[in-house]
Design a protein around this motif. Structure first.
Motif, mmCIF file in Angstrom:
data_model
loop_
_atom_site.group_PDB
_atom_site.id
_atom_site.type_symbol
_atom_site.label_atom_id
_atom_site.label_comp_id
_atom_site.label_asym_id
_atom_site.label_seq_id
_atom_site.Cartn_x
_atom_site.Cartn_y
_atom_site.Cartn_z
ATOM 1 N N THR A 54 -2.520 -27.352 -39.554
ATOM 2 C CA THR A 54 -2.303 -26.310 -38.558
ATOM 3 C C THR A 54 -1.312 -26.836 -37.517
ATOM 4 O O THR A 54 -0.975 -28.027 -37.500
ATOM 5 C CB THR A 54 -3.621 -25.935 -37.855
ATOM 6 N N ALA A 55 -0.832 -25.965 -36.643
ATOM 7 C CA ALA A 55 0.130 -26.373 -35.614
ATOM 8 C C ALA A 55 -0.465 -27.452 -34.711
ATOM 9 O O ALA A 55 0.205 -28.442 -34.371
ATOM 10 C CB ALA A 55 0.562 -25.166 -34.787
ATOM 11 N N ASP A 56 -1.753 -27.271 -34.310
ATOM 12 C CA ASP A 56 -2.400 -28.276 -33.453
ATOM 13 C C ASP A 56 -2.552 -29.617 -34.171
ATOM 14 O O ASP A 56 -2.343 -30.683 -33.584
ATOM 15 C CB ASP A 56 -3.782 -27.776 -33.005
ATOM 16 N N GLN A 57 -2.923 -29.537 -35.436
ATOM 17 C CA GLN A 57 -3.087 -30.770 -36.218
ATOM 18 C C GLN A 57 -1.745 -31.497 -36.403
ATOM 19 O O GLN A 57 -1.676 -32.713 -36.284
ATOM 20 C CB GLN A 57 -3.717 -30.450 -37.574
ATOM 21 N N ALA A 58 -0.691 -30.716 -36.656
ATOM 22 C CA ALA A 58 0.639 -31.311 -36.802
ATOM 23 C C ALA A 58 1.082 -31.979 -35.504
ATOM 24 O O ALA A 58 1.703 -33.054 -35.512
ATOM 25 C CB ALA A 58 1.641 -30.242 -37.225
ATOM 26 N N HIS A 59 0.732 -31.347 -34.378
ATOM 27 C CA HIS A 59 1.073 -31.915 -33.066
ATOM 28 C C HIS A 59 0.327 -33.237 -32.847
ATOM 29 O O HIS A 59 0.909 -34.231 -32.397
ATOM 30 C CB HIS A 59 0.721 -30.917 -31.955
ATOM 31 N N ASP A 60 -0.983 -33.244 -33.159
ATOM 32 C CA ASP A 60 -1.775 -34.474 -33.009
ATOM 33 C C ASP A 60 -1.238 -35.596 -33.903
ATOM 34 O O ASP A 60 -1.145 -36.758 -33.476
ATOM 35 C CB ASP A 60 -3.245 -34.201 -33.363
ATOM 36 N N LEU A 61 -0.901 -35.220 -35.135
ATOM 37 C CA LEU A 61 -0.378 -36.207 -36.080
ATOM 38 C C LEU A 61 0.932 -36.802 -35.580
ATOM 39 O O LEU A 61 1.121 -38.029 -35.581
ATOM 40 C CB LEU A 61 -0.165 -35.542 -37.450
ATOM 41 N N ASN A 62 1.827 -35.930 -35.111
ATOM 42 C CA ASN A 62 3.131 -36.385 -34.619
ATOM 43 C C ASN A 62 2.972 -37.289 -33.395
ATOM 44 O O ASN A 62 3.678 -38.291 -33.241
ATOM 45 C CB ASN A 62 3.994 -35.169 -34.279
ATOM 46 N N GLU A 63 2.027 -36.961 -32.533
ATOM 47 C CA GLU A 63 1.779 -37.747 -31.320
ATOM 48 C C GLU A 63 1.322 -39.166 -31.681
ATOM 49 O O GLU A 63 1.777 -40.154 -31.090
ATOM 50 C CB GLU A 63 0.719 -37.042 -30.473
ATOM 51 N N MET A 64 0.413 -39.262 -32.644
ATOM 52 C CA MET A 64 -0.056 -40.581 -33.089
ATOM 53 C C MET A 64 1.083 -41.394 -33.711
ATOM 54 O O MET A 64 1.243 -42.590 -33.448
ATOM 55 C CB MET A 64 -1.187 -40.422 -34.114
ATOM 56 N N GLN A 65 1.872 -40.739 -34.539
ATOM 57 C CA GLN A 65 2.950 -41.435 -35.231
ATOM 58 C C GLN A 65 4.033 -41.901 -34.272
ATOM 59 O O GLN A 65 4.597 -42.996 -34.425
ATOM 60 C CB GLN A 65 3.531 -40.534 -36.327
ATOM 61 N N GLN A 66 4.331 -41.074 -33.267
ATOM 62 C CA GLN A 66 5.331 -41.468 -32.284
ATOM 63 C C GLN A 66 4.877 -42.672 -31.464
ATOM 64 O O GLN A 66 5.694 -43.428 -30.940
ATOM 65 C CB GLN A 66 5.668 -40.288 -31.365
#
Length: 637
Positions: A408-420
């Motif tokens: 989902t959009a929220d999950q993609a945001h959380d994933l991107n935040e961790m990876q960054q």
């Protein structure tokens, strides 16, 4: 055969007797004015000294080898024919004395091997039903339990089943620091228990232990020839007959027998033959002393030419001691989800999976109602399994894509935040719906950034990181370490493809990995380097093993390879320059047989002493860190 063995055993005594007779001869002539005594003493000295030389020459001829000893033997016979006993005596004495000094100095370069061999455990305290029993180390079998007390050596590779102690692993890693060992920890043969006691269940014994393999590896390495040595061996096979022919031609055209004999003596390529091997022996010995195992002269040559270093990330650039540092759950039953993730990851030995298991163990109540079925591990992606009739997928984004699972959009945001933030991410989905995302961090190894800068200063042009981790995490590590090029989300076979591509572009490539997951890339690189404390795969598949798993050791290994190759070239130049000097001196009349032989033997010692400088070689990086070389202790069990 027995006569040859007798001569070999007593060569030093023969050299001493020859020297005494020469001294008596010169004393007779110049102090007592007794010419006959002078002639007799020198003639006897010549005969005594030439015997071991001639025997070696004959032994070589039987094997169709034209040796230096053959040239000397013929030269001595010629000197006898023309009555120049002083020349023959001095030539043979210098040759034998040079061999004596050569063996003594070469012995010093092998001290690292002797130190390792001296550390080999000979006995073990075997734990039996009746108590304990002192046995020969060869009588210990796999599965036996041995007791090791303070001050004693570990006689086997194995795991701790009882006790606690601090172990000095200098014999394995070259680093003299104490490491605490507890239940289920791995220990290695040859290490020393400095404090405490351990009961160890043997997993490897005898010649199969890590320590035995290290000794065998270094001994084999010192006998493995470099390209320079192979060239010199071929050169010597043609050079010696050429000198014989040249001496014959000199006699035919000049009718000067003395001059022809002198050509034979001066033509001995001793320094050339010894120059390359002694450099490699000294260089490999230096590495062994520091826990750096280099598999032979050819590896040294290739390693010195490396211009591209390729690294794995997890366990190589980073410690590999990962832990969950952030966690997102998208349902309320968090404990159940954590237990589910831990259950699935329990079938894997991947560091990320271990981090999830540890996190679940400390953050969730244990659950026993989970039934795991039909597990499938997908290399480089993750695991899918059936748990309590639900389909569980846990892994990276490639794994989700392969199963048509989207975020989902929220999950993609959380994933991107961790990876960054530079974290590795693991996603878990149940029945096609993402339920959790783990952010897992790994710390960069100590001194990596400074070591990589030092490697560039030593001539490495390109630093490349290949990892199965995601791009953002890989980029974060690469930025921190100033790595030139990064390729992420790679499967093991894709890493191999990149290594082959770099080689095809004309680069000389070294791949540094943990020696297990990266063994295909290690095997395909020009030089494979294993970071790890002596795993079987590391020792078997790589060209260089860094027992300390440290980047300063990598800097030293590369600098040592370059210095060893340079030292070999210096020795070859010294040898060729000596021959040129002698031949020019012969033409212009300022070199004679005895003086020429003196220069020849001196040149052999010069190349040996030049090579011995490698024994204590340190790179500029070593000196800035001010870390002393850790000498191996000689405690015995």
């Amino acid at each position: 055969m027995k006569f040859q063995q007798f001569l070999t055993k007593h060569t030093n005594q023969i050299t001493l007797i020859t020297g005494i007779l020469i001294a008596l001869g010169f004393l007779s002539k110049y102090a007592l004015n007794y010419t006959l005594g002078y002639q007799i003493s020198l003639a006897v000295a010549s005969i005594i000294a030439v015997v071991p030389i001639a025997v070696r020459a004959w032994s070589a001829l039987i094997n169709k080898v034209f040796s230096i000893e053959l040239l000397v033997s013929i030269a001595v016979i010629g000197a006898f024919i023309i009555g120049e006993f002083n020349e023959s005596a001095v030539v043979t004495f210098l040759f034998l004395f040079g061999s004596y000094l050569e063996s003594k100095t070469l012995q010093k370069t092998r001290n690292a091997i002797k130190g390792l061999t001296d550390l080999s455990p000979t006995t073990a305290t075997l734990v039996t039903d009746a108590g304990t029993e002192e046995v020969d180390v060869d009588d210990v079998d796999e599965g036996d339990v041995v007791l090791v007390k303070t001050g004693n050596q570990v006689p086997v590779d194995g795991t701790v089943v009882e006790g606690n102690g601090y172990i000095n692993e200098a014999s394995i890693t070259g680093e003299s620091r104490q490491i605490n060992k507890n239940l289920d920890d791995q220990v290695y043969s040859g290490t020393i228990v400095e404090n405490g006691y351990l009961k160890i269940k043997a997993t490897q014994v005898g010649d199969d232990t890590t320590f035995a393999k290290i000794i065998e590896l270094v001994e084999e390495a010192q006998d493995t020839k470099s390209k320079a040595e192979k060239f010199i061996d071929r050169f010597a096979q043609y050079y010696t007959p050429a000198v014989l022919v040249l001496a014959a031609l000199v006699f035919v055209f000049s009718r000067d027998f003395r001059l022809a004999i002198t050509v034979l003596v001066l033509g001995c390529p001793g320094a050339l033959v010894i120059g390359a091997p002694v450099s490699n022996v000294a260089g490999i010995g230096n590495g062994a002393k520091r826990g750096i195992l280099i598999k032979g002269g050819e590896v040294v040559d290739t390693f010195a030419k490396v211009d591209t270093l390729v690294f794995d990330k997890t366990g190589t650039l980073t410690e590999g001691n990962t832990a969950v540092s952030s966690f997102k759950a998208y349902t309320n039953n968090q404990d159940q989800l954590l237990n589910l993730a831990a259950t699935v990851e329990g079938v894997s030995d991947h560091p990320l999976g271990k981090a999830i298991i540890d996190y679940a163990g400390s953050h969730a109540k244990a659950s026993t109602d989970l039934n795991l079925d039909n597990t499938e591990t997908v290399k480089g992606q993750g695991i899918c399994a059936e748990v309590n009739h639900s389909q569980v997928v846990i892994g990276n984004q490639k794994m989700l894509t392969a199963h048509d699972i989207s975020l989902t959009a929220d999950q993609a945001h959380d994933l991107n935040e961790m990876q960054q933030a530079g974290k590795s991410t693991v996603i878990m989905a149940i029945d096609g719906v993402v339920q959790m995302i783990f952010g897992i961090s790994d710390t960069v190894r100590p001194n990596v950034k400074e070591s990589l800068a030092a490697l560039k200063a030593q001539g490495i042009k390109r630093l490349v990181m290949l990892t199965g981790d995601n791009e953002l995490t890989a980029d974060a590590v690469a930025r921190e370490l100033n790595i030139d090029e990064v390729h992420a989300n790679l499967l093991p076979e894709e890493k191999v493809d990149y290594v082959k591509q770099l080689k095809a572009e004309g680069n000389t490539v070294a791949f540094i990995g943990d020696g297990i997951n990266d063994s295909p890339s290690i095997a395909n690189a020009d030089i494979g380097i294993a970071m790890g404390s002596g795993t079987d795969v590391a020792i078997d598949t790589s060209d260089v093993v860094l027992m300390q798993s440290s980047f300063p050791a990598l800097v030293h290994a590369h600098g040592l390879a370059k210095k060893t190759v340079l030292n070999t070239r210096e020795n070859i130049i010294i040898a060729i320059a000596t021959v040129a000097f002698l031949l020019i001196g012969l033409i212009f009349g300022y070199i004679y047989m005895a003086s020429g032989m003196f220069v020849h033997e001196a040149s052999i010692l010069v190349v040996i002493f030049n090579a011995m400088r490698l024994i204590n070689f340190r790179t500029k990086f070593d000196k800035t860190r001010q870390e002393p070389v850790h000498q191996t202790a000689t405690t015995t069990a």
